[in-house]
Enzyme design. Structure first.
Site, mmCIF file in Angstrom:
data_model
loop_
_atom_site.group_PDB
_atom_site.id
_atom_site.type_symbol
_atom_site.label_atom_id
_atom_site.label_comp_id
_atom_site.label_asym_id
_atom_site.label_seq_id
_atom_site.Cartn_x
_atom_site.Cartn_y
_atom_site.Cartn_z
ATOM 1 N N CYS A 1 0.126 8.325 -6.281
ATOM 2 C CA CYS A 1 -0.774 9.087 -7.102
ATOM 3 C C CYS A 1 0.003 10.579 -7.325
ATOM 4 C CB CYS A 1 -2.091 9.380 -6.590
ATOM 5 S SG CYS A 1 -2.361 10.121 -5.037
ATOM 6 N N THR A 2 -0.611 11.295 -7.899
ATOM 7 C CA THR A 2 0.114 12.801 -8.203
ATOM 8 C C THR A 2 0.586 13.368 -6.923
ATOM 9 O OG1 THR A 2 -1.573 12.837 -9.883
ATOM 10 C CG2 THR A 2 -0.129 14.653 -9.811
#
Ligand code: ZN
Ligand code: ZN
Length: 345
Positions: A199-200
């Site tokens: 994810c980020t």
């Protein structure tokens, strides 16, 4: 003692220009039991306000999730102060590759039920039994394995402008929705596949990996520090970059370019484009992808209707906003069938 933000975004932007000091965009998170989030929240606000730190932070009984803009000259002091908190001592601070002095214009520290809205009942599984962390080098290796399923844990509008080669990118608007959509997609591979997620900045995978292990998946891995830390490591260690396009971020910069690939299309004309804009009609504010030509032609608006509205006198616009509180969402965050590049596909 001031415990809340008092300046408007405009006043803050002017102050930042006047100061002329470089600011760093920094993020970090930590799952940790915090018995009294309100007291911790007030402590952070007072300390950070003194150092002229801006940004958005969530504090909950389960931990802290912070996205900040820190004046570069105060960074060491900021880190020292953070490390003085026992459970944050030595924590990795993700520093953005592209700097923007105006990534945040207010300091908001909020107490929430959770630091990420995941919709999970944490009492029903062991949240500390997380997937194995991978650094960039190990991640590059494992995603080449034919027994790996690579999963993008972010929402559709984030993965639309950039993702890893061959990643599964779920067609969802929220993290909460993605958990079960993905569980359905990987069902049957509890034992025979590596489930590798990213994810980020890594925070969503911390919870998701524990959830999938609870669901019976044996080989669960996660990219440590997410795309932000991956990009830092590939630069520092001169590794091959497997991420294509832009990394969507949750501040005024909207995204960081990681590679020159443009993997998405303008929502209005369909040509390759990967700039997110918010519709210029304040009452709409729709987030969508717009190429520079359409941006000019459509005056940063999502539709003719919104163009008409921004040309109304301010008091009529205000009246319109009072009556129309919801954005017209015509592109459904890039998932609408009316999108030109989706026709015939
Ligand atoms: Zn266009
Ligand atoms: Zn609009």
């Amino acid at each position: 003692m001031q415990l809340y933000n008092k300046l408007s975004a405009k006043e803050r932007a002017d102050l930042i220009d006047k100061a002329g000091v470089k600011r760093l965009t920094v993020s970090f998170y930590q799952y940790h039991q915090i018995p009294n989030p309100e007291i911790f929240r007030n402590f952070l606000f007072v300390e950070w306000d003194k150092l002229d730190v801006l940004g958005r932070t969530y504090v909950a009984k389960e931990g802290i999730n912070a996205q900040l803009s820190v004046p570069a000259p105060n960074f060491e002091k900021f880190r020292e102060q953070l490390y003085a908190v026992t459970f944050l001592n030595g924590i990795r601070l993700n520093v953005a590759i592209e700097h923007d002095n105006k990534s945040f214009l207010k300091l908001k520290v909020k107490v929430r039920n959770k630091i990420v809205a995941d919709g999970l009942n944490d009492k029903t599984f062991d949240v500390t039994n997380i997937g194995t962390h991978l650094n960039a080098k190990k991640f590059n290796e494992i995603i080449q394995d034919k027994d790996t399923i690579l999963i993008d844990m972010r929402n559709h509008y984030e993965s639309e402008i950039g993702h890893f080669e061959n990643a599964t990118t779920p067609d969802v608007d929220t993290f909460r929705d993605s958990l079960d959509v993905i569980a359905e997609q990987i069902k049957g591979h509890e034992e025979d596949k590596n489930i590798v997620m990213y994810c980020t900045g890594g925070i969503r995978c911390e919870k998701a990996s524990a959830y999938y292990k609870h669901k019976g998946f044996k080989r669960v891995y996660q990219l440590e520090g997410g795309i932000i830390e991956y990009v830092r490591q590939i630069k520092e260690e001169n590794l091959e970059n497997k991420f294509q396009g832009k990394n969507f971020v949750f501040d005024e910069r909207k995204a960081e370019r990681v590679s020159e690939h443009v993997v998405s299309n303008c929502h209005q004309c369909g040509q390759p484009a990967d700039d997110h804009v918010n519709c210029a009609n304040e009452g709409c504010h729709l987030l969508f992808i717009q190429c520079p030509e359409c941006n000019k032609k459509m005056e940063s608006c999502c539709s003719q209707k919104c163009i008409d509205i921004i040309h109304l006198p301010e008091d009529e616009q205000k009246k319109w906003r009072q009556e129309n509180t919801v954005s017209n969402k015509i592109f459904k965050k890039g998932r609408s069938p009316i999108l030109k590049f989706k026709k015939g596909s």
